[in-house]
Enzyme design. Structure first.
Site, PDB file in Angstrom:
ATOM      1  N   ARG A   1       5.924   0.130   2.965  1.00 40.90           N
ATOM      2  CA  ARG A   1       4.921  -0.891   3.318  1.00 40.90           C
ATOM      3  C   ARG A   1       5.691  -2.327   3.524  1.00 40.90           C
ATOM      4  NH1 ARG A   1       1.970   2.637   4.035  1.00 40.90           N
ATOM      5  NH2 ARG A   1      -0.126   2.648   3.509  1.00 40.90           N
ATOM      6  N   SER A  32      -6.434  -0.558   2.758  1.00 40.57           N
ATOM      7  CA  SER A  32      -6.206  -0.713   1.402  1.00 40.57           C
ATOM      8  C   SER A  32      -5.681  -2.056   1.123  1.00 40.57           C
ATOM      9  CB  SER A  32      -4.807   0.337   0.896  1.00 40.57           C
ATOM     10  OG  SER A  32      -4.745   1.196   1.484  1.00 40.57           O
ATOM     11  N   GLU A  49      -1.835  -6.237  -0.256  1.00 39.78           N
ATOM     12  CA  GLU A  49      -1.198  -5.572   0.731  1.00 39.78           C
ATOM     13  C   GLU A  49      -1.477  -6.563   2.176  1.00 39.78           C
ATOM     14  OE1 GLU A  49      -2.390  -2.137   3.509  1.00 39.78           O
ATOM     15  OE2 GLU A  49      -0.853  -1.192   2.593  1.00 39.78           O
TER      16      GLU A  49
HETATM   17  N1  EPU Z   1      -7.801   7.461  -6.173  1.00 34.43           N
HETATM   18  C1  EPU Z   1      -8.724   7.004  -6.966  1.00 34.43           C
HETATM   19  N2  EPU Z   1      -9.867   6.725  -6.479  1.00 34.43           N
HETATM   20  C2  EPU Z   1     -10.088   6.492  -5.025  1.00 34.43           C
HETATM   21  C3  EPU Z   1      -9.197   6.953  -4.119  1.00 34.43           C
HETATM   22  C4  EPU Z   1      -7.955   7.306  -4.630  1.00 34.43           C
HETATM   23  O1  EPU Z   1      -8.387   7.193  -8.063  1.00 34.43           O
HETATM   24  O2  EPU Z   1     -11.425   5.791  -4.647  1.00 34.43           O
HETATM   25  C5  EPU Z   1      -6.617   8.071  -6.426  1.00 34.43           C
HETATM   26  C6  EPU Z   1      -6.491   9.446  -6.655  1.00 34.43           C
HETATM   27  O3  EPU Z   1      -5.968   9.885  -7.410  1.00 34.43           O
HETATM   28  C7  EPU Z   1      -6.005  10.119  -5.297  1.00 34.43           C
HETATM   29  C8  EPU Z   1      -5.127   8.913  -4.945  1.00 34.43           C
HETATM   30  O4  EPU Z   1      -5.431   7.605  -5.505  1.00 34.43           O
HETATM   31  O5  EPU Z   1      -5.521  11.257  -5.440  1.00 34.43           O
HETATM   32  C9  EPU Z   1      -4.475   8.763  -3.651  1.00 34.43           C
HETATM   33  O6  EPU Z   1      -5.689   8.354  -2.746  1.00 34.43           O
HETATM   34  P1  EPU Z   1      -5.405   8.234  -1.277  1.00 34.43           P
HETATM   35  O7  EPU Z   1      -4.913   9.656  -0.749  1.00 34.43           O
HETATM   36  O8  EPU Z   1      -7.008   7.529  -0.739  1.00 34.43           O
HETATM   37  O9  EPU Z   1      -4.380   7.150  -1.096  1.00 34.43           O
HETATM   38  P2  EPU Z   1      -4.263   5.824  -1.457  1.00 34.43           P
HETATM   39  O10 EPU Z   1      -3.077   5.873  -2.464  1.00 34.43           O
HETATM   40  O11 EPU Z   1      -5.343   5.191  -2.135  1.00 34.43           O
HETATM   41  C10 EPU Z   1      -2.436   5.383   0.251  1.00 34.43           C
HETATM   42  C11 EPU Z   1      -2.309   4.210   1.374  1.00 34.43           C
HETATM   43  C12 EPU Z   1      -3.194   4.409   2.508  1.00 34.43           C
HETATM   44  C13 EPU Z   1      -3.169   5.702   3.173  1.00 34.43           C
HETATM   45  C14 EPU Z   1      -3.541   6.878   2.208  1.00 34.43           C
HETATM   46  C15 EPU Z   1      -3.371   8.077   2.751  1.00 34.43           C
HETATM   47  C16 EPU Z   1      -1.338   2.302   0.331  1.00 34.43           C
HETATM   48  C17 EPU Z   1      -1.418   1.170  -0.247  1.00 34.43           C
HETATM   49  N3  EPU Z   1      -2.347   2.976   0.869  1.00 34.43           N
HETATM   50  O12 EPU Z   1      -4.019   5.197  -0.095  1.00 34.43           O
HETATM   51  O13 EPU Z   1      -3.112   3.418   3.685  1.00 34.43           O
HETATM   52  O14 EPU Z   1      -3.918   5.960   4.290  1.00 34.43           O
HETATM   53  O15 EPU Z   1      -2.468   6.581   1.084  1.00 34.43           O
HETATM   54  O16 EPU Z   1      -1.847   8.336   2.664  1.00 34.43           O
HETATM   55  O17 EPU Z   1      -0.118   2.985   0.394  1.00 34.43           O
HETATM   56  C18 EPU Z   1      -3.642   0.963   4.192  1.00 34.43           C
HETATM   57  O18 EPU Z   1      -2.468   0.831   3.845  1.00 34.43           O
HETATM   58  O19 EPU Z   1      -4.423   0.273   4.808  1.00 34.43           O
HETATM   59  C19 EPU Z   1      -3.970   2.356   3.760  1.00 34.43           C
HETATM   60  C20 EPU Z   1      -5.117   2.817   4.178  1.00 34.43           C
END
Ligand code: EPU
Length: 363
Positions: free
Chosen positions: A185, A259, A355
């Site tokens: 990022r 995010s 972010e």
């Molecule tokens: N999780 C929770 N609660 C939730 C959602 C997720 O506990 O409501 C935990 C779970 O353990 C899950 C893990 O977080 O397995 C990862 O969740 P998710 O796959 O939704 O990914 P994220 O880490 O929340 C990141 C990026 C997203 C991107 C997704 C998929 C960042 C800050 N965000 O989110 O990017 O779409 O991975 O790769 O790195 C963005 O930057 O705006 C964005 C949407």
């Protein structure tokens, strides 16, 4: 002089953002040519105005009092492509590669092009490299700035060049991938050289008929095998839709910047400390450190999906998305952000970093 564009005054910024929040810009201009971008920079300098470059408005929180300077909206369009052969040494792991060569394309895309339309066209033309980045709102020019990434893919994997206007000397420069200093990022555009460059166009290197990238367990589970580029795009769109991470006017949970916090990268020691109370804490290796999902930390700090604070709230479908529940002000979003940061800090001793870009707030 070169001032053939129209500078508007007092333009409301809320409708130009996905959060639909924020006051007006004192001055506002849309640039559809590179010389208009240069003219806008000159206008700001001559009038001693701060300049903010607006793309798709999908990653900004504009303050309630707006922006007391010039907002430059980037409307640079155009897509050009050039073909070339990928040397066999670079095709390792590509099981579909025939006899050591495969056509690749360099595609130069105007910063004002819609990101997801670009991805959709690449998938239609069977160009691999950006398929996991389907459904991300915003414009192409914003993607190198925060090294947009999702589902195991980042734009830094395919960007070869970024054409920019250098505000320090008014010259147009082309930065290579290495010049951009990409990491999670982050790039020079949002760190060491913040506000120096205005992105005009981005060149991607995509592989014709290349295999889709499947490097994220959730995606692997959702995609039909054998995986095609369009199958991966459809799966990503389904996953994002379920989490309200696709902009949809009918879905109130999608009125967000995606995010709101970055996933914190912490020392192994910190992970071990958390594992004492939560043995199954999720994490991803990141060099010698680990990345812990911010959404998980927020939930364990006792905020749940659907939490509300005045007109601001946490999405009912993803804990990492703060939403405007209708008439939220920027101040309400900030109060919620502060409350979440304080909660996670108190529970885990980890500071969550926002972010989005904050516009019109005191530095
Ligand atoms: N999780 C929770 N609660 C939730 C959602 C997720 O506990 O409501 C935990 C779970 O353990 C899950 C893990 O977080 O397995 C990862 O969740 P998710 O796959 O939704 O990914 P994220 O880490 O929340 C990141 C990026 C997203 C991107 C997704 C998929 C960042 C800050 N965000 O989110 O990017 O779409 O991975 O790769 O790195 C963005 O930057 O705006 C964005 C949407």
């Amino acid at each position: 002089m070169r001032q053939f564009f129209k500078v508007k005054e007092n333009v409301s910024l809320a409708p130009l953002t996905t959060l639909r929040i924020g006051g007006a810009a004192r001055f506002f201009v849309t640039a559809v040519t590179e010389s208009q971008v240069a003219a806008a920079v000159e206008f700001a300098a001559k009038n001693n105005l701060d300049l903010f470059v607006l793309g798709g408005g999908s990653n900004v929180l504009v303050s309630d009092r707006g922006f007391d300077g010039l907002v430059l909206q980037i409307g640079l369009l155009g897509v050009e492509s050039f073909e070339f052969l990928v040397p066999s040494s670079e095709l390792r792991g590509d099981s579909n590669a025939e006899l050591g060569t495969r056509n690749a394309k360099l595609i130069k895309v105007g910063a004002g092009e819609d990101w997801d339309e670009f991805v959709e066209n690449c998938v239609k033309e069977r160009l691999s490299g950006v398929e996991c980045l389907s459904g991300i709102p915003g414009l192409v020019g914003g993607t190198p700035v925060q090294n947009v990434g999702a589902y195991g893919q980042e734009v830094s994997e395919t960007i070869v060049a970024v054409r920019c206007l250098d505000r320090t000397n008014g010259k147009i420069v082309t930065l290579t991938n290495a010049d951009c200093g990409f990491t999670y990022r982050t790039s020079i555009f949002n760190s060491t050289h913040r506000e120096r460059y205005i992105v005009l166009a981005v060149t991607f290197r995509l592989v014709e008929n290349g295999p889709p990238k499947i490097a994220y367990p959730e995606l692997e589970r959702a995609v039909e095998m054998p995986a095609s580029l369009s199958g991966v795009r459809d799966a990503v769109l389904r996953i994002r839709g379920k989490k309200s991470m696709l902009i949809d006017p009918r879905d109130p949970n999608s009125k967000s910047v995606g995010s709101f916090f970055k996933n914190p990268i912490v020392e192994l020691e910190k992970l071990k400390e958390i594992q004492i109370a939560f043995p199954s804490v999720p994490y991803f290796e990141f060099g010698e450190m680990v990345k812990i999902p911010a959404a998980w930390l927020i939930e364990k700090a006792d905020f749940s999906k659907g939490f509300t604070l005045g007109n601001a709230g946490i999405s009912e479908n993803h804990t990492l998305a703060l939403i405007n529940r209708g008439k939220s002000t920027a101040a309400e979003i900030i109060d919620l952000k502060d409350m979440i940061q304080a909660g996670v800090e108190a529970r885990f001793g980890i500071t969550l970093c926002p972010e989005p870009v904050f516009v019109g707030f005191d530095a």
